[in-house]
Design a protein around this motif. Structure first.
Motif, PDB file in Angstrom:
ATOM      1  N   CYS A  86       0.834  -1.216   0.000  1.00 24.25           N
ATOM      2  CA  CYS A  86       0.000   0.000   0.000  1.00 24.25           C
ATOM      3  C   CYS A  86       0.860   1.253   0.000  1.00 24.25           C
ATOM      4  O   CYS A  86       2.067   1.201   0.169  1.00 24.25           O
ATOM      5  CB  CYS A  86      -0.844   0.074   1.269  1.00 24.25           C
ATOM      6  N   ASP A  87       0.166   2.375  -0.096  1.00 20.16           N
ATOM      7  CA  ASP A  87       0.737   3.679   0.194  1.00 20.16           C
ATOM      8  C   ASP A  87       0.286   3.980   1.623  1.00 20.16           C
ATOM      9  O   ASP A  87      -0.893   4.251   1.858  1.00 20.16           O
ATOM     10  CB  ASP A  87       0.212   4.727  -0.785  1.00 20.16           C
ATOM     11  N   ALA A  88       1.187   3.867   2.582  1.00 22.45           N
ATOM     12  CA  ALA A  88       0.793   3.958   3.994  1.00 22.45           C
ATOM     13  C   ALA A  88       1.779   4.794   4.800  1.00 22.45           C
ATOM     14  O   ALA A  88       2.648   4.260   5.481  1.00 22.45           O
ATOM     15  CB  ALA A  88       0.696   2.562   4.585  1.00 22.45           C
ATOM     16  N   PRO A  89       1.668   6.104   4.732  1.00 24.88           N
ATOM     17  CA  PRO A  89       2.578   6.932   5.527  1.00 24.88           C
ATOM     18  C   PRO A  89       2.246   6.860   7.024  1.00 24.88           C
ATOM     19  O   PRO A  89       1.259   7.414   7.467  1.00 24.88           O
ATOM     20  CB  PRO A  89       2.377   8.341   4.974  1.00 24.88           C
ATOM     21  N   ASP A  90       3.063   6.141   7.784  1.00 21.98           N
ATOM     22  CA  ASP A  90       2.821   5.958   9.221  1.00 21.98           C
ATOM     23  C   ASP A  90       2.812   7.275   9.981  1.00 21.98           C
ATOM     24  O   ASP A  90       2.054   7.451  10.928  1.00 21.98           O
ATOM     25  CB  ASP A  90       3.880   5.042   9.838  1.00 21.98           C
ATOM     26  N   GLU A  91       3.660   8.215   9.574  1.00 16.83           N
ATOM     27  CA  GLU A  91       3.750   9.483  10.294  1.00 16.83           C
ATOM     28  C   GLU A  91       2.430  10.253  10.233  1.00 16.83           C
ATOM     29  O   GLU A  91       2.035  10.906  11.177  1.00 16.83           O
ATOM     30  CB  GLU A  91       4.863  10.370   9.717  1.00 16.83           C
ATOM     31  N   GLU A  92       1.761  10.181   9.097  1.00 15.71           N
ATOM     32  CA  GLU A  92       0.538  10.962   8.921  1.00 15.71           C
ATOM     33  C   GLU A  92      -0.703  10.245   9.429  1.00 15.71           C
ATOM     34  O   GLU A  92      -1.563  10.854  10.041  1.00 15.71           O
ATOM     35  CB  GLU A  92       0.330  11.282   7.437  1.00 15.71           C
ATOM     36  N   TRP A  93      -0.808   8.967   9.160  1.00 18.51           N
ATOM     37  CA  TRP A  93      -2.071   8.259   9.412  1.00 18.51           C
ATOM     38  C   TRP A  93      -1.976   7.235  10.520  1.00 18.51           C
ATOM     39  O   TRP A  93      -2.957   6.597  10.863  1.00 18.51           O
ATOM     40  CB  TRP A  93      -2.574   7.616   8.132  1.00 18.51           C
ATOM     41  N   GLY A  94      -0.797   7.036  11.093  1.00 22.49           N
ATOM     42  CA  GLY A  94      -0.624   6.206  12.266  1.00 22.49           C
ATOM     43  C   GLY A  94      -1.108   4.770  12.144  1.00 22.49           C
ATOM     44  O   GLY A  94      -1.493   4.162  13.129  1.00 22.49           O
ATOM     45  N   GLY A  95      -1.127   4.207  10.952  1.00 25.74           N
ATOM     46  CA  GLY A  95      -1.539   2.825  10.771  1.00 25.74           C
ATOM     47  C   GLY A  95      -3.045   2.614  10.731  1.00 25.74           C
ATOM     48  O   GLY A  95      -3.511   1.499  10.579  1.00 25.74           O
ATOM     49  N   LEU A  96      -3.818   3.701  10.865  1.00 29.84           N
ATOM     50  CA  LEU A  96      -5.275   3.554  10.847  1.00 29.84           C
ATOM     51  C   LEU A  96      -5.806   3.243   9.459  1.00 29.84           C
ATOM     52  O   LEU A  96      -6.803   2.555   9.305  1.00 29.84           O
ATOM     53  CB  LEU A  96      -5.945   4.820  11.380  1.00 29.84           C
ATOM     54  N   ILE A  97      -5.132   3.788   8.432  1.00 31.89           N
ATOM     55  CA  ILE A  97      -5.626   3.616   7.073  1.00 31.89           C
ATOM     56  C   ILE A  97      -4.436   3.607   6.106  1.00 31.89           C
ATOM     57  O   ILE A  97      -3.415   4.247   6.362  1.00 31.89           O
ATOM     58  CB  ILE A  97      -6.628   4.735   6.707  1.00 31.89           C
ATOM     59  N   ALA A  98      -4.559   2.840   5.051  1.00 31.18           N
ATOM     60  CA  ALA A  98      -3.562   2.799   3.988  1.00 31.18           C
ATOM     61  C   ALA A  98      -4.317   2.857   2.661  1.00 31.18           C
ATOM     62  O   ALA A  98      -5.397   2.292   2.535  1.00 31.18           O
ATOM     63  CB  ALA A  98      -2.727   1.526   4.081  1.00 31.18           C
ATOM     64  N   ILE A  99      -3.749   3.533   1.696  1.00 33.33           N
ATOM     65  CA  ILE A  99      -4.432   3.793   0.425  1.00 33.33           C
ATOM     66  C   ILE A  99      -3.838   2.917  -0.684  1.00 33.33           C
ATOM     67  O   ILE A  99      -2.646   2.653  -0.710  1.00 33.33           O
ATOM     68  CB  ILE A  99      -4.285   5.280   0.036  1.00 33.33           C
ATOM     69  N   ASN A 100      -4.689   2.516  -1.634  1.00 32.75           N
ATOM     70  CA  ASN A 100      -4.289   1.783  -2.838  1.00 32.75           C
ATOM     71  C   ASN A 100      -3.586   0.468  -2.483  1.00 32.75           C
ATOM     72  O   ASN A 100      -2.464   0.212  -2.901  1.00 32.75           O
ATOM     73  CB  ASN A 100      -3.394   2.658  -3.726  1.00 32.75           C
ATOM     74  N   CYS A 101      -4.280  -0.371  -1.711  1.00 31.81           N
ATOM     75  CA  CYS A 101      -3.713  -1.636  -1.236  1.00 31.81           C
ATOM     76  C   CYS A 101      -3.939  -2.766  -2.248  1.00 31.81           C
ATOM     77  O   CYS A 101      -5.066  -3.019  -2.668  1.00 31.81           O
ATOM     78  CB  CYS A 101      -4.353  -2.025   0.081  1.00 31.81           C
ATOM     79  N   ILE A 102      -2.851  -3.427  -2.594  1.00 32.15           N
ATOM     80  CA  ILE A 102      -2.898  -4.534  -3.542  1.00 32.15           C
ATOM     81  C   ILE A 102      -2.451  -5.790  -2.798  1.00 32.15           C
ATOM     82  O   ILE A 102      -1.394  -5.790  -2.171  1.00 32.15           O
ATOM     83  CB  ILE A 102      -1.955  -4.250  -4.732  1.00 32.15           C
ATOM     84  N   PRO A 103      -3.256  -6.864  -2.849  1.00 31.53           N
ATOM     85  CA  PRO A 103      -2.889  -8.102  -2.148  1.00 31.53           C
ATOM     86  C   PRO A 103      -1.554  -8.680  -2.640  1.00 31.53           C
ATOM     87  O   PRO A 103      -1.260  -8.614  -3.832  1.00 31.53           O
ATOM     88  CB  PRO A 103      -4.022  -9.067  -2.461  1.00 31.53           C
ATOM     89  N   ILE A 104      -0.770  -9.201  -1.700  1.00 31.80           N
ATOM     90  CA  ILE A 104       0.485  -9.879  -2.053  1.00 31.80           C
ATOM     91  C   ILE A 104       0.546 -11.212  -1.323  1.00 31.80           C
ATOM     92  O   ILE A 104      -0.155 -11.424  -0.333  1.00 31.80           O
ATOM     93  CB  ILE A 104       1.731  -9.032  -1.706  1.00 31.80           C
ATOM     94  N   THR A 105       1.384 -12.090  -1.814  1.00 29.76           N
ATOM     95  CA  THR A 105       1.616 -13.363  -1.161  1.00 29.76           C
ATOM     96  C   THR A 105       3.071 -13.420  -0.744  1.00 29.76           C
ATOM     97  O   THR A 105       3.953 -13.236  -1.579  1.00 29.76           O
ATOM     98  CB  THR A 105       1.305 -14.532  -2.121  1.00 29.76           C
ATOM     99  N   LEU A 106       3.297 -13.614   0.540  1.00 31.49           N
ATOM    100  CA  LEU A 106       4.687 -13.702   1.024  1.00 31.49           C
ATOM    101  C   LEU A 106       5.117 -15.141   1.114  1.00 31.49           C
ATOM    102  O   LEU A 106       4.373 -16.019   1.376  1.00 31.49           O
ATOM    103  CB  LEU A 106       4.805 -13.039   2.401  1.00 31.49           C
TER     104      LEU A 106
END
Length: 106
Positions: A86-106
């Motif tokens: 995702c696009d997930a800036p921790d500083e701004e959104w604190g882990g509450l929300i992430a934008i444009n999330c694409i599933p991955i397989t680890l």
């Protein structure tokens, strides 16, 4: 006693959300591996509620949104939720929300 506390906390969060200017988050190429509790449409009620608390306006966006996300820092599948990039800036959104999330397989 706890019911009074929850009313006060809810009131404070609503007040803070109303005081924050709404900004539309940029949709960029996802670069951050995240473990999210759920991934929903940006037009969903849950995404809108969290975005409002952060002063984000998701109107017009049509991307998957991760809720309650944390960065994946160790290789392996130890994620109890949904593994996404995702696009997930921790500083701004604190882990509450992430934008444009694409599933991955680890």
């Amino acid at each position: 006693m706890f019911s009074k506390l929850s009313v006060v906390v809810t009131s404070v969060l609503i007040t803070l959300a109303a005081a924050m200017p709404n900004t539309t988050p940029p949709v960029t190429t996802p670069t951050s591996n995240q473990c999210c509790n759920s991934v929903v449409s940006s037009s969903s009620a849950a995404a809108s509620a969290v975005a409002a608390l952060l002063g984000l306006d998701l109107t017009g966006l049509d991307v998957p949104v991760g809720l309650s996300c944390s960065p994946i820092t160790v290789i392996g599948n130890n994620c109890g939720g949904t593994t996404v990039v995702c696009d997930a800036p921790d500083e701004e959104w604190g882990g509450l929300i992430a934008i444009n999330c694409i599933p991955i397989t680890l």
